[in-house]
Every structure is written in structure tokens, then in C-alpha cells.
Design an enzyme around this catalytic site. Structure first.
Site, PDB file in Angstrom:
ATOM      1  N   TYR A 167      46.615  41.905  51.518  1.00 42.14           N
ATOM      2  CA  TYR A 167      45.163  41.739  51.400  1.00 42.14           C
ATOM      3  C   TYR A 167      44.721  41.665  49.935  1.00 42.14           C
ATOM      4  O   TYR A 167      43.841  40.878  49.576  1.00 42.14           O
ATOM      5  CB  TYR A 167      44.424  42.875  52.114  1.00 42.14           C
ATOM      6  CG  TYR A 167      42.933  42.872  51.833  1.00 42.14           C
ATOM      7  CD1 TYR A 167      42.115  41.819  52.240  1.00 42.14           C
ATOM      8  CD2 TYR A 167      42.341  43.914  51.112  1.00 42.14           C
ATOM      9  CE1 TYR A 167      40.756  41.804  51.958  1.00 42.14           C
ATOM     10  CE2 TYR A 167      40.978  43.912  50.830  1.00 42.14           C
ATOM     11  CZ  TYR A 167      40.194  42.850  51.252  1.00 42.14           C
ATOM     12  OH  TYR A 167      38.850  42.845  50.970  1.00 42.14           O
TER      13      TYR A 167
ATOM     14  N   ARG B 121      41.611  34.470  46.374  1.00 42.42           N
ATOM     15  CA  ARG B 121      40.249  34.063  46.737  1.00 42.42           C
ATOM     16  C   ARG B 121      39.375  33.965  45.485  1.00 42.42           C
ATOM     17  O   ARG B 121      38.672  32.961  45.280  1.00 42.42           O
ATOM     18  CB  ARG B 121      39.654  35.058  47.738  1.00 42.42           C
ATOM     19  CG  ARG B 121      38.172  34.826  48.003  1.00 42.42           C
ATOM     20  CD  ARG B 121      37.627  35.673  49.139  1.00 42.42           C
ATOM     21  NE  ARG B 121      37.825  37.114  48.970  1.00 42.42           N
ATOM     22  CZ  ARG B 121      37.429  38.032  49.843  1.00 42.42           C
ATOM     23  NH1 ARG B 121      36.813  37.657  50.963  1.00 42.42           N
ATOM     24  NH2 ARG B 121      37.638  39.314  49.636  1.00 42.42           N
TER      25      ARG B 121
ATOM     26  N   ARG C 240      27.089  42.315  52.116  1.00 40.30           N
ATOM     27  CA  ARG C 240      27.167  43.082  53.372  1.00 40.30           C
ATOM     28  C   ARG C 240      26.529  42.337  54.543  1.00 40.30           C
ATOM     29  O   ARG C 240      26.892  42.555  55.690  1.00 40.30           O
ATOM     30  CB  ARG C 240      26.492  44.437  53.202  1.00 40.30           C
ATOM     31  CG  ARG C 240      27.153  45.331  52.159  1.00 40.30           C
ATOM     32  CD  ARG C 240      28.541  45.752  52.584  1.00 40.30           C
ATOM     33  NE  ARG C 240      29.186  46.565  51.539  1.00 40.30           N
ATOM     34  CZ  ARG C 240      30.443  46.985  51.619  1.00 40.30           C
ATOM     35  NH1 ARG C 240      31.204  46.680  52.666  1.00 40.30           N
ATOM     36  NH2 ARG C 240      30.958  47.703  50.649  1.00 40.30           N
TER      37      ARG C 240
ATOM     38  N   GLU D 171      36.393  47.844  63.059  1.00 39.04           N
ATOM     39  CA  GLU D 171      35.360  47.210  62.241  1.00 39.04           C
ATOM     40  C   GLU D 171      34.490  46.367  63.163  1.00 39.04           C
ATOM     41  O   GLU D 171      34.981  45.810  64.143  1.00 39.04           O
ATOM     42  CB  GLU D 171      36.028  46.335  61.171  1.00 39.04           C
ATOM     43  CG  GLU D 171      35.065  45.618  60.244  1.00 39.04           C
ATOM     44  CD  GLU D 171      35.798  44.906  59.096  1.00 39.04           C
ATOM     45  OE1 GLU D 171      36.414  45.609  58.260  1.00 39.04           O
ATOM     46  OE2 GLU D 171      35.759  43.670  59.054  1.00 39.04           O
TER      47      GLU D 171
HETATM   48  C1  3EB Z   1      34.848  47.043  53.470  1.00 42.83           C
HETATM   49  O1  3EB Z   1      33.735  47.499  53.739  1.00 42.83           O
HETATM   50  C2  3EB Z   1      35.711  46.615  54.605  1.00 42.83           C
HETATM   51  O2  3EB Z   1      37.345  41.013  51.819  1.00 42.83           O
HETATM   52  O3  3EB Z   1      35.912  39.603  52.670  1.00 42.83           O
HETATM   53  C3  3EB Z   1      34.777  43.810  55.068  1.00 42.83           C
HETATM   54  C4  3EB Z   1      34.215  42.534  55.036  1.00 42.83           C
HETATM   55  C5  3EB Z   1      35.889  44.078  54.294  1.00 42.83           C
HETATM   56  C6  3EB Z   1      34.763  41.521  54.219  1.00 42.83           C
HETATM   57  C7  3EB Z   1      36.415  40.737  52.586  1.00 42.83           C
HETATM   58  C8  3EB Z   1      36.436  43.068  53.486  1.00 42.83           C
HETATM   59  C9  3EB Z   1      35.868  41.800  53.456  1.00 42.83           C
HETATM   60  O4  3EB Z   1      35.267  46.968  52.298  1.00 42.83           O
HETATM   61  C10 3EB Z   1      36.537  45.417  54.312  1.00 42.83           C
END
Ligand code: 3EB
Length: 330
Positions: free
Chosen positions: A151, A158, A223, A323
Site C-alpha cells: 500500500y 500514485r 474525506r 471500512e
Molecule cells: C484512512 O482513513 C483509511 O489511500 O486513497 C481511506 C480512503 C484510506 C482512501 C487512499 C486510504 C485511502 O486513512 C485508509
């Protein structure tokens, strides 16, 4: 100034949000509807359909038979391919998707780099160039230690592939681990001819400000995203993260409760009424298949009547068990 051809936005304002729904139809019937922007099947049992708007998402659904997910807009949809990239567009909305084999691009970072660079280049030539929401599905997402975790390599690639694409603000996003072909990286997005407005969660440190302990490259995502007509909220992958820390390690029910608190905080932050309803489709990504019945039961109690698709998926932090992401219409 509004750009491009159609003048309908000048009178009517930004295009109405796509209608996102879970449907028990078959893919061909949904794709035959002229206003269908994209259709998604889930897991190895999903049909193989040769249409740029059709996606097989490499995540197994815990429901059998699994529904399809349909995205529908208000105008006829055109679609096509550009190398490995496939796309569709209509009514001011654009869907674009890429599936890459990491081995052809030097691994997870190289594949993410190429995926984002190609998407950026394609979108640049489009009228619908405001990227609002991105989904990323990566194999074996938690394999590797520390900065070499897959990741983290994805995050490195990315960011490199994006360059300054999102210098004015990140789209909403999801990044989840799949258990299909381990080298498959799938990325798809929703863009619009009009900008949305990003929403942060006051309970959480913004992801792009995560401290160094979570990796060399902080993940670039908002978010949530209010769509241009302000009639829907696209909600990013939301886990039991408070501040920047993972909460309730090892406690599935407590993680789920924390997620629900985070979702309500997001709705409040977006200026939307509290709660979810029968129109707003959500997804729950569950790490351990044995946890799925419990997640289903808890969500049935806490979000009665809300359509939630349960998928097997790994959250990008290995201590997080579940999630949620999805949509909320105003
Ligand atoms: C977090 O809150 C959980 O890397 O695009 C959530 C949504 C999370 C998107 C991303 C990662 C990503 O950090 C992980």
C-alpha cells in the site's frame, strides 16, 4: 464562464448527481439503458461483458446472488477506449477506468504511477476534467514491511503519477486490498465538468497531513466530496481512524461504532442532515470473512433499511478490520 458546448448548465446549474443504486438486473439489461454511465459486478462470479462501461470489481460479495451497482445520468451516454483506458460520458459526467498488471510496470509503485499519469492525461483532454471520486483496488495490499508495504508503494507511485494534478485539492477516494490476481491494480473514477467541494472530518487529521509513521508519501484524498449541484455527498473509505491513529485494534464492533461516528461527523461537516436512508448506497469492506455476519447484523441494527453491500476487502492499515464508503443524497 462555462466552457464547452451544451448551454443547459448556464440555465439549470450543474448537472444533477448520478443515480447510484444496487440492482438485481443482469448487466446486459442495465447496459442497454441509454443513460447508464457504468455498471459494476463483484467477485469472480461476475459476468465477462465487453463494454467499456462494465467493470468486474475484484472483491467478493458476501451476499449471493450479489447485486450489480449501476450509475445512471440524465442524458445519453457515449463510451470508448483509449489504449487500456476505458471511459464513458454523458450529462456532464465522466467515468474512466484502468486495470494494470503491476509486473508490466515494475511493481506496485510503477503501476500506480502509470495508472494515474494515464488517467491524468486522458482527463486533461476532456470537458469533464474535475475529478471528484476515485476507487483503487490493489492485490495483497498489506504485504511487505513498513515503507515497503505494498500500500505504501502504491501511495508513492500514485503521488508520482499525479504530480500537481490535485494541487488545488484532492478528490474523495477509497483504497482497498483485493484477493483476486495479486498483481492486478484497478483504478476507476467519476469526474464532472463542474468542480465539487471537498469535505474534511474534524475528528480526523486530513490524510495528506498524516505523519511520517504511516509512510513516506501521505495518501492524497479528501474525506468526502460534495458533488457540483450540492445534491449528493461522495464519501471516501472511512475507517476507525481518530486523529491520525487507528482506534480499537482487534475490536470489530468498536471499530464499526467509530466509523458510524466518523460518518455522522462528515455529514455534519458537509452541512447535511444526520443519518442515512434507503436511497443512499453504502459499501462495507470486511477483512475477515468470518466477521461478515456480525458486520451485517450490526449494520442492520444501526442503519436499518440502508442498502449496504458487504464485500471482502482489506483496509490499507492491517489493524483495521472494516471500512465503509458510499453516497448520501441531500
Ligand atoms: C484512512 O482513513 C483509511 O489511500 O486513497 C481511506 C480512503 C484510506 C482512501 C487512499 C486510504 C485511502 O486513512 C485508509
Amino acid at each position: 464562464m462555462l466552457e464547452g458546448c451544451g448551454s443547459r448548465w448556464a440555465e439549470a446549474g450543474p448537472a444533477r448527481a448520478p443515480r447510484i443504486s444496487y440492482r438485481m438486473n443482469d448487466a446486459a439489461a442495465l447496459l442497454a439503458e441509454p443513460d447508464t454511465l457504468a455498471v459494476f459486478g463483484f467477485g469472480a462470479g461476475a459476468a465477462a461483458v465487453d463494454d467499456p462501461r462494465w467493470m468486474r470489481v475484484p472483491l467478493e460479495a458476501f451476499d449471493a446472488p450479489a447485486p450489480l451497482e449501476a450509475w445512471q445520468v440524465d442524458d445519453p451516454v457515449q463510451h470508448g477506449r483509449d489504449g487500456a483506458l476505458r471511459w464513458s460520458a454523458g450529462g456532464g459526467w465522466l467515468f474512466a477506468a484502468l486495470e494494470l498488471d503491476e509486473r508490466e510496470h515494475g511493481g506496485p509503485a510503477g503501476a500506480a504511477h502509470v495508472a494515474y499519469a494515464q488517467l491524468r492525461e486522458f482527463i486533461h483532454g476532456r470537458h469533464e476534467r474535475q475529478v471528484l471520486r476515485i476507487w483503487n483496488y490493489q492485490g495483497a495490499i498489506n504485504q511487505g514491511e513498513n515503507d515497503a508495504e505494498r500500500y505504501k508503494l502504491f501511495c508513492d507511485g500514485r503521488a508520482a503519477g499525479c504530480g500537481d494534478w490535485f494541487a488545488n485539492g484532492y478528490p474523495a477516494a477509497t483504497a482497498i486490498g483485493h484477493h483476486a490476481e495479486p498483481h492486478l491494480l484497478q483504478v476507476y473514477l467519476l469526474a464532472s465538468s463542474q468542480a465539487g467541494s471537498a469535505v474534511e472530518n474534524p475528528r480526523q487529521v486530513s490524510a495528506w497531513r498524516y505523519p511520517r509513521q504511516y509512510g513516506r508519501t501521505a495518501p492524497g484524498f479528501a474525506r468526502a466530496m460534495r458533488l457540483p449541484a450540492q445534491d449528493a455527498l461522495a464519501i471516501s473509505g472511512t475507517a476507525a481512524v481518530v486523529g491520525h491513529a487507528s482506534a480499537h485494534e482487534g475490536d470489530l464492533a468498536a471499530q464499526l461504532e467509530e466509523i458510524l461516528v466518523n460518518l455522522e461527523a462528515l455529514l455534519a461537516s458537509a452541512g447535511m442532515p444526520a443519518g442515512f436512508d434507503t436511497h443512499a448506497p453504502l459499501k462495507a469492506y470486511v477483512r475477515h470473512p468470518a466477521d461478515a455476519p456480525r458486520v451485517r447484523e450490526l449494520l442492520k441494527q444501526r442503519l436499518p433499511g440502508v442498502p449496504v453491500l458487504l464485500l471482502q476487502g482489506d483496509v490499507c492499515r492491517s489493524e483495521l478490520l472494516v471500512e465503509l464508503d458510499g453516497w448520501r443524497y441531500a
